[in-house]
Enzyme design. Structure first.
Site, short mmCIF file in Angstrom:
data_model
loop_
_atom_site.label_atom_id
_atom_site.label_comp_id
_atom_site.label_asym_id
_atom_site.label_seq_id
_atom_site.Cartn_x
_atom_site.Cartn_y
_atom_site.Cartn_z
N ASP A 10 1.01 -1.17 -0.07
CA ASP A 10 0.16 -0.16 -0.05
C ASP A 10 0.97 1.29 0.08
OD1 ASP A 10 -2.45 1.87 0.30
OD2 ASP A 10 -1.94 1.79 2.52
N SER A 11 0.27 2.28 -0.17
CA SER A 11 1.05 3.46 -0.05
C SER A 11 1.60 3.79 1.12
CB SER A 11 0.30 4.72 -0.40
OG SER A 11 -1.02 4.80 0.25
N CYS A 73 -4.29 -1.42 -1.75
CA CYS A 73 -4.52 0.06 -2.10
C CYS A 73 -5.58 0.12 -3.03
CB CYS A 73 -3.12 0.43 -2.48
SG CYS A 73 -3.14 2.12 -2.84
N1 DGL Z 1 -4.76 3.33 1.13
C1 DGL Z 1 -4.95 3.60 -0.05
C2 DGL Z 1 -5.93 3.45 -0.82
O1 DGL Z 1 -6.56 2.33 -0.71
C3 DGL Z 1 -4.14 4.94 -0.55
C4 DGL Z 1 -4.04 6.19 0.11
C5 DGL Z 1 -3.41 7.29 -0.50
O2 DGL Z 1 -2.28 7.05 -0.57
O3 DGL Z 1 -3.80 8.15 -1.09
O4 DGL Z 1 -6.42 4.09 -1.80
#
Ligand code: DGL
Length: 269
Positions: A10-11, A73
């Site tokens: 994930d980010s 993500c």
């Molecule tokens: N947890 C992420 C998602 O599901 C990323 C959030 C982000 O980095 O903006 O979109």
């Protein structure tokens, strides 16, 4: 049998909401997690940048010898996965399909709300998949750019959270949805505040939880489960501060991860 790890990324911290479910449903699997904490957030970036980041995250996990990859993500799953799926020779699973499948099964009044990062909502991926299953379903989408910083700063259920939840979810609540997809893996950390605001009649769908269910089914079908009696089966990598990830990550997983997190240079992948 396949004793290699499952790679998850994930980010930042959000993907840990999926990891927690994978740990629960597949307790014998080892997991390598990467949180791209030096480049978070992904959700406000262009598709080109999200594609570039997603590719390097996958290359890093492949360098760890994983057997499959879960993009935990919503942003990378909706904006990048359809374009890169065929570029790598391991199975790569995103969170969109699993979340959509659960939401379509759940809705009675055929009104589904979708919240996510700006990039996720812009991609239109959730509505596209929902309409593929059932064109009669109406969707109501809303980008919630302030939710990720709220979560990353530990505002899971505070006065500030309440205000922002009201701002973002007012129209979706007024539309009368009976199902709401939390289309970003950070959002389950806000589930209490969101659920209180939406009311008991609205079912929240956490795509991280759904992808864990899907993974269990897939691993059983393909007979790719691990049977290593290994105590130390979880490793975490980040591209920025180890300390802050350990601190907040422990809250996401409801277990200590101190001493299990390493920093890598993601720019070299
Ligand atoms: N947890 C992420 C998602 O599901 C990323 C959030 C982000 O980095 O903006 O979109």
């Amino acid at each position: 049998m396949d004793n290699r790890s499952i790679g998850v990324f994930d980010s930042g911290l959000g993907g840990l909401t999926a990891v927690k479910e994978i740990m629960k449903l597949l307790p014998n699997e080892s997991i390598v997690y990467f949180g791209d904490t030096s480049r978070v957030p992904y959700g406000t970036r262009s598709r080109e940048t999200i594609l570039k980041y997603t590719r390097s995250d996958i290359r890093f996990l492949l360098s760890c010898g994983v057997k499959m990859i879960v993009i935990a993500c919503g942003t990378a799953s909706s904006a990048a996965l359809p374009h890169i799926k065929e570029d790598f020779n391991v199975p790569i699973y995103g969170v969109v399909d699993a979340g959509v499948y659960a939401a379509v099964r759940e809705t009675k009044n055929k009104k589904i709300g979708i919240i996510g990062t700006p990039a996720t909502i812009k991609s239109g991926a959730y509505t596209r998949y929902i309409k593929k299953y059932d064109p009669a379903i109406d969707t109501f989408e809303r980008a919630c750019p302030l939710f990720v910083p709220l979560v990353e700063n530990g505002h899971f259920d505070t006065k500030v959270t309440e205000l922002i939840v009201d701002e973002y979810l007012r129209d979706i609540r007024a539309a009368g949805v009976d199902t709401l997809i939390l289309g970003c893996t950070h959002y389950p950390m806000l589930a209490k505040a969101i659920s209180r605001y939406m009311g008991d009649g609205v079912k929240l769908i956490s795509p991280g939880q759904e992808v864990a269910r899907f993974l269990k089914k897939k691993i059983n079908e393909d007979n790719r489960h691990s049977d290593i009696p290994d105590e130390d089966r979880y490793s975490f990598f980040v591209s920025d501060s180890v300390e802050s990830f350990e601190q907040l990550g422990g809250k996401f997983l409801e277990q200590e991860i101190n001493g299990h997190v390493k920093r890598i240079d993601i720019e070299s992948y």
